[in-house]
Scaffold this motif. Structure first.
Motif, short mmCIF file in Angstrom:
data_model
loop_
_atom_site.label_atom_id
_atom_site.label_comp_id
_atom_site.label_asym_id
_atom_site.label_seq_id
_atom_site.Cartn_x
_atom_site.Cartn_y
_atom_site.Cartn_z
N GLY A 10 0.69 -1.21 -0.26
CA GLY A 10 0.15 0.02 0.32
C GLY A 10 0.97 1.41 0.14
N GLY A 11 1.69 1.09 0.12
CA GLY A 11 3.03 2.78 0.07
C GLY A 11 3.32 2.92 1.07
N ALA A 12 3.96 2.06 2.44
CA ALA A 12 4.22 2.66 3.51
C ALA A 12 6.08 1.99 3.29
CB ALA A 12 3.22 2.02 4.88
N ASP A 13 6.70 2.94 3.98
CA ASP A 13 8.14 2.76 4.06
C ASP A 13 8.06 2.22 5.15
OD1 ASP A 13 7.64 5.17 5.84
OD2 ASP A 13 8.60 6.43 4.82
N TRP A 14 9.80 1.65 4.87
CA TRP A 14 11.19 0.70 6.32
C TRP A 14 10.74 1.64 7.83
CZ3 TRP A 14 9.75 -4.09 5.63
CH2 TRP A 14 9.85 -4.43 3.91
N GLN A 15 10.16 2.80 7.28
CA GLN A 15 10.66 3.41 8.52
C GLN A 15 8.99 3.40 9.74
OE1 GLN A 15 12.93 5.48 10.39
NE2 GLN A 15 11.89 5.04 12.68
N VAL A 16 7.58 3.25 8.72
CA VAL A 16 6.38 3.14 9.15
C VAL A 16 6.04 1.65 9.73
CG1 VAL A 16 3.88 2.50 8.70
CG2 VAL A 16 4.88 5.02 7.53
N GLY A 53 8.78 -0.43 10.50
CA GLY A 53 9.36 -0.37 11.88
C GLY A 53 8.81 0.42 13.30
N ASP A 54 8.49 1.71 13.26
CA ASP A 54 7.51 2.54 14.51
C ASP A 54 6.34 1.39 14.56
OD1 ASP A 54 10.06 4.36 13.18
OD2 ASP A 54 8.19 5.77 13.10
N VAL A 55 5.94 0.59 13.56
CA VAL A 55 4.91 -0.38 14.39
C VAL A 55 5.19 -0.81 14.97
CG1 VAL A 55 2.98 -1.50 13.94
CG2 VAL A 55 3.45 0.27 12.78
N LEU A 56 6.73 -2.38 14.06
CA LEU A 56 7.75 -3.05 15.18
C LEU A 56 7.98 -2.27 16.45
CD1 LEU A 56 7.94 -4.78 11.82
CD2 LEU A 56 5.92 -5.01 13.40
N GLU A 57 8.56 -1.23 16.92
CA GLU A 57 9.17 -0.50 17.34
C GLU A 57 10.55 -1.41 16.83
OE1 GLU A 57 7.97 -1.78 21.42
OE2 GLU A 57 6.15 -0.21 20.75
N VAL A 58 10.78 -0.94 15.58
CA VAL A 58 11.96 -1.56 15.75
C VAL A 58 12.72 -0.55 14.26
CG1 VAL A 58 12.29 -4.29 15.55
CG2 VAL A 58 11.94 -3.31 13.48
N SER A 59 14.03 -0.69 14.50
CA SER A 59 13.97 0.90 12.93
C SER A 59 14.00 0.27 11.50
CB SER A 59 15.89 0.66 13.38
OG SER A 59 16.75 -0.78 12.52
N ALA A 60 13.79 0.86 10.92
CA ALA A 60 13.20 0.96 9.99
C ALA A 60 15.00 -0.01 8.84
CB ALA A 60 13.82 1.84 9.04
N ARG A 61 16.22 -0.05 9.11
CA ARG A 61 16.90 -0.97 8.55
C ARG A 61 15.98 -2.21 9.10
NH1 ARG A 61 18.92 -3.22 4.59
NH2 ARG A 61 21.09 -3.85 4.92
N ALA A 95 13.43 -3.51 10.24
CA ALA A 95 12.34 -3.71 9.45
C ALA A 95 12.42 -4.44 7.98
CB ALA A 95 11.34 -2.88 9.65
N GLN A 96 13.51 -3.94 7.47
CA GLN A 96 14.04 -3.99 6.17
C GLN A 96 14.16 -5.31 5.82
OE1 GLN A 96 15.97 -1.12 3.69
NE2 GLN A 96 15.50 -2.31 2.22
N ALA A 123 11.89 -8.25 3.93
CA ALA A 123 12.40 -7.89 2.20
C ALA A 123 12.08 -9.01 1.70
CB ALA A 123 13.76 -7.64 2.15
N MET A 124 12.31 -10.22 2.27
CA MET A 124 12.26 -11.38 1.57
C MET A 124 10.79 -11.88 1.42
SD MET A 124 15.81 -13.44 3.11
CE MET A 124 14.87 -14.96 1.46
N ALA A 125 10.16 -12.11 1.72
CA ALA A 125 8.56 -11.77 2.32
C ALA A 125 8.09 -11.13 1.29
CB ALA A 125 8.07 -11.78 3.71
#
Length: 102
Positions: free
Chosen positions: A8-14, A16-24, A26-27, A31-33
């Protein structure tokens, strides 16, 4: 849900924020999934290209429509005593509003 949000267009920062981890982080984790799901959407390149690939791509793009079709199929094939209601497949789906990142 993270892959859905990415589609839907969410970036890795979003994400990461939801998962309470860094964007990197989360990526790296997801990323493989995301790549595998995007391949499912490409019936000509994804696993099982051809008719089966097109069906999987359609199911991935239109999950609610597929669930409604399955409702119809189940109701046509029930024996009448099951008490399934009118939405035996789609009735259990949870719809999230736009902007929800859960």
């Amino acid at each position: 849900m993270a892959v859905f949000e990415r589609m839907g267009g969410a970036d890795w920062q979003v994400i990461g924020d939801v998962l309470e981890v860094s964007a990197r982080t989360a990526q790296v984790r997801l990323a493989m999934a995301e790549t595998a799901f995007r391949e499912l959407l490409s019936p000509e390149r994804g696993p099982g290209a051809g008719e089966a690939g097109r069906l999987r791509a359609y199911m991935a793009r239109e999950p609610l429509e597929v669930a409604l079709d399955l409702d119809d199929w189940v109701l046509r094939h029930e024996d009448g005593d099951s008490g399934l209601g009118t939405t035996p497949v789609s009735g259990g789906l949870v719809r999230r509003g736009p902007g929800r990142h859960t």
